[in-house]
Write a protein that holds these residues in place. Sequence first.
Motif, PDB file in Angstrom:
ATOM      1  N   PRO A 120     -74.180  -0.788   1.174  1.00 27.28           N
ATOM      2  CA  PRO A 120     -73.489  -0.551   2.441  1.00 27.28           C
ATOM      3  C   PRO A 120     -72.588   0.692   2.450  1.00 27.28           C
ATOM      4  CG  PRO A 120     -72.476  -2.378   1.291  1.00 27.28           C
ATOM      5  CD  PRO A 120     -73.714  -2.001   0.515  1.00 27.28           C
ATOM      6  N   GLU A 121     -72.142   1.135   1.270  1.00 31.52           N
ATOM      7  CA  GLU A 121     -71.242   2.290   1.205  1.00 31.52           C
ATOM      8  C   GLU A 121     -71.967   3.584   0.826  1.00 31.52           C
ATOM      9  OE1 GLU A 121     -68.101   1.209  -1.434  1.00 31.52           O
ATOM     10  OE2 GLU A 121     -67.599  -0.583  -0.279  1.00 31.52           O
ATOM     11  N   GLY A 122     -73.288   3.521   0.672  1.00 32.36           N
ATOM     12  CA  GLY A 122     -74.048   4.726   0.358  1.00 32.36           C
ATOM     13  C   GLY A 122     -73.755   5.299  -1.015  1.00 32.36           C
ATOM     14  N   ARG A 123     -73.616   4.447  -2.027  1.00 30.32           N
ATOM     15  CA  ARG A 123     -73.263   4.902  -3.371  1.00 30.32           C
ATOM     16  C   ARG A 123     -74.460   5.130  -4.288  1.00 30.32           C
ATOM     17  NH1 ARG A 123     -68.891   0.905  -5.697  1.00 30.32           N
ATOM     18  NH2 ARG A 123     -70.753  -0.375  -5.666  1.00 30.32           N
ATOM     19  N   LEU A 124     -75.659   4.782  -3.851  1.00 33.23           N
ATOM     20  CA  LEU A 124     -76.824   4.863  -4.726  1.00 33.23           C
ATOM     21  C   LEU A 124     -77.051   6.277  -5.261  1.00 33.23           C
ATOM     22  CD1 LEU A 124     -79.257   3.593  -6.109  1.00 33.23           C
ATOM     23  CD2 LEU A 124     -80.551   3.959  -3.990  1.00 33.23           C
ATOM     24  N   ALA A 125     -77.097   7.254  -4.399  1.00 29.02           N
ATOM     25  CA  ALA A 125     -77.373   8.627  -4.836  1.00 29.02           C
ATOM     26  C   ALA A 125     -76.291   9.139  -5.791  1.00 29.02           C
ATOM     27  CB  ALA A 125     -77.494   9.551  -3.635  1.00 29.02           C
ATOM     28  N   ILE A 126     -75.045   8.832  -5.510  1.00 22.49           N
ATOM     29  CA  ILE A 126     -73.935   9.254  -6.365  1.00 22.49           C
ATOM     30  C   ILE A 126     -74.082   8.637  -7.752  1.00 22.49           C
ATOM     31  CG2 ILE A 126     -71.438   9.009  -6.735  1.00 22.49           C
ATOM     32  CD1 ILE A 126     -71.187   9.042  -3.631  1.00 22.49           C
ATOM     33  N   THR A 127     -74.398   7.344  -7.770  1.00 22.56           N
ATOM     34  CA  THR A 127     -74.507   6.625  -9.029  1.00 22.56           C
ATOM     35  C   THR A 127     -75.726   7.090  -9.831  1.00 22.56           C
ATOM     36  OG1 THR A 127     -73.400   4.752  -7.995  1.00 22.56           O
ATOM     37  CG2 THR A 127     -74.551   4.314 -10.061  1.00 22.56           C
ATOM     38  N   GLU A 128     -76.843   7.326  -9.149  1.00 25.07           N
ATOM     39  CA  GLU A 128     -78.028   7.840  -9.838  1.00 25.07           C
ATOM     40  C   GLU A 128     -77.752   9.220 -10.440  1.00 25.07           C
ATOM     41  OE1 GLU A 128     -81.820   5.819  -7.585  1.00 25.07           O
ATOM     42  OE2 GLU A 128     -80.875   7.548  -6.611  1.00 25.07           O
ATOM     43  N   GLY A 129     -77.064  10.059  -9.698  1.00 24.84           N
ATOM     44  CA  GLY A 129     -76.721  11.387 -10.214  1.00 24.84           C
ATOM     45  C   GLY A 129     -75.826  11.310 -11.436  1.00 24.84           C
ATOM     46  N   LEU A 130     -74.819  10.451 -11.369  1.00 21.98           N
ATOM     47  CA  LEU A 130     -73.902  10.272 -12.490  1.00 21.98           C
ATOM     48  C   LEU A 130     -74.663   9.780 -13.720  1.00 21.98           C
ATOM     49  CD1 LEU A 130     -71.092  10.035 -13.784  1.00 21.98           C
ATOM     50  CD2 LEU A 130     -70.895   7.783 -12.698  1.00 21.98           C
ATOM     51  N   ALA A 131     -75.484   8.756 -13.543  1.00 23.41           N
ATOM     52  CA  ALA A 131     -76.254   8.208 -14.666  1.00 23.41           C
ATOM     53  C   ALA A 131     -77.185   9.264 -15.250  1.00 23.41           C
ATOM     54  CB  ALA A 131     -77.040   6.982 -14.212  1.00 23.41           C
ATOM     55  N   GLY A 132     -77.806  10.052 -14.400  1.00 21.54           N
ATOM     56  CA  GLY A 132     -78.710  11.103 -14.864  1.00 21.54           C
ATOM     57  C   GLY A 132     -77.991  12.160 -15.689  1.00 21.54           C
ATOM     58  N   ARG A 133     -76.817  12.558 -15.237  1.00 17.40           N
ATOM     59  CA  ARG A 133     -76.052  13.576 -15.977  1.00 17.40           C
ATOM     60  C   ARG A 133     -75.598  13.039 -17.333  1.00 17.40           C
ATOM     61  NH1 ARG A 133     -74.200  14.123 -10.811  1.00 17.40           N
ATOM     62  NH2 ARG A 133     -72.179  13.151 -11.263  1.00 17.40           N
ATOM     63  N   ILE A 134     -75.158  11.801 -17.366  1.00 19.81           N
ATOM     64  CA  ILE A 134     -74.733  11.210 -18.637  1.00 19.81           C
ATOM     65  C   ILE A 134     -75.930  11.096 -19.579  1.00 19.81           C
ATOM     66  CG2 ILE A 134     -73.848   9.108 -19.739  1.00 19.81           C
ATOM     67  CD1 ILE A 134     -72.058   8.759 -17.217  1.00 19.81           C
ATOM     68  N   GLN A 135     -77.060  10.628 -19.063  1.00 23.39           N
ATOM     69  CA  GLN A 135     -78.271  10.514 -19.887  1.00 23.39           C
ATOM     70  C   GLN A 135     -78.670  11.874 -20.437  1.00 23.39           C
ATOM     71  OE1 GLN A 135     -80.076   7.571 -20.632  1.00 23.39           O
ATOM     72  NE2 GLN A 135     -80.988   8.961 -22.122  1.00 23.39           N
ATOM     73  N   HIS A 136     -78.613  12.890 -19.606  1.00 18.76           N
ATOM     74  CA  HIS A 136     -78.961  14.247 -20.036  1.00 18.76           C
ATOM     75  C   HIS A 136     -78.076  14.698 -21.198  1.00 18.76           C
ATOM     76  CE1 HIS A 136     -80.234  18.432 -19.792  1.00 18.76           C
ATOM     77  NE2 HIS A 136     -78.959  18.763 -19.750  1.00 18.76           N
ATOM     78  N   GLN A 137     -76.793  14.442 -21.102  1.00 21.07           N
ATOM     79  CA  GLN A 137     -75.866  14.851 -22.158  1.00 21.07           C
ATOM     80  C   GLN A 137     -76.083  14.052 -23.439  1.00 21.07           C
ATOM     81  OE1 GLN A 137     -74.096  17.548 -22.127  1.00 21.07           O
ATOM     82  NE2 GLN A 137     -74.734  17.969 -20.039  1.00 21.07           N
ATOM     83  N   LEU A 138     -76.437  12.782 -23.297  1.00 21.85           N
ATOM     84  CA  LEU A 138     -76.735  11.977 -24.487  1.00 21.85           C
ATOM     85  C   LEU A 138     -77.960  12.509 -25.225  1.00 21.85           C
ATOM     86  CD1 LEU A 138     -76.029   8.407 -23.141  1.00 21.85           C
ATOM     87  CD2 LEU A 138     -74.934   9.462 -25.130  1.00 21.85           C
ATOM     88  N   GLU A 139     -78.884  13.097 -24.485  1.00 20.05           N
ATOM     89  CA  GLU A 139     -80.118  13.609 -25.077  1.00 20.05           C
ATOM     90  C   GLU A 139     -79.987  15.057 -25.549  1.00 20.05           C
ATOM     91  OE1 GLU A 139     -82.870  12.961 -21.899  1.00 20.05           O
ATOM     92  OE2 GLU A 139     -82.985  10.806 -22.284  1.00 20.05           O
ATOM     93  N   ALA A 140     -78.891  15.723 -25.214  1.00 21.56           N
ATOM     94  CA  ALA A 140     -78.705  17.132 -25.584  1.00 21.56           C
ATOM     95  C   ALA A 140     -78.550  17.275 -27.097  1.00 21.56           C
ATOM     96  CB  ALA A 140     -77.471  17.701 -24.878  1.00 21.56           C
ATOM     97  N   PRO A 141     -79.132  18.330 -27.666  1.00 23.87           N
ATOM     98  CA  PRO A 141     -78.963  18.557 -29.100  1.00 23.87           C
ATOM     99  C   PRO A 141     -77.520  18.928 -29.434  1.00 23.87           C
ATOM    100  CG  PRO A 141     -80.287  20.303 -28.096  1.00 23.87           C
ATOM    101  CD  PRO A 141     -79.992  19.294 -27.030  1.00 23.87           C
ATOM    102  N   GLY A 142     -77.139  18.754 -30.681  1.00 23.05           N
ATOM    103  CA  GLY A 142     -75.781  18.962 -31.183  1.00 23.05           C
ATOM    104  C   GLY A 142     -74.941  20.031 -30.519  1.00 23.05           C
TER     105      GLY A 142
END
Length: 106
Positions: free
Chosen positions: A72-94
């Motif tokens: 109802p508050e339109g948070r899906l896109a924000i949350t997906e973006g946040l999760a994607g950025r965190i996942q990307h950083q977890l996968e980044a090399p040293g």
Amino acid sequence: MRPVPGQVSAEQRARLALKGRILYGKFCGTQGKGTCAESFALYHIRRGEDEIARDLLTYLQAEIASLRVEDPEGRLAITEGLAGRIQHQLEAPGPDRPDPSRGQPP
């Protein structure tokens, strides 16, 4: 020097998991303009405490599943973006891992 992964006690990990959830609430509470949860995750990734960021990511994935059912508050896109950025950083090399002192990655 980066701590050895897994050095976070179970008690501290539980406390930090709760803190990550609270910061996520603040992130969405500012219509995605705040970066509290993202900064929190990047800080712990940089310290070698990937499990803290992964705990937050697990929570975010559950939130995404819930938001796909009702958002109802339109948070899906924000949350997906946040999760994607965190996942990307977890996968980044040293050396490509985030440095919280330099602000947010592009």
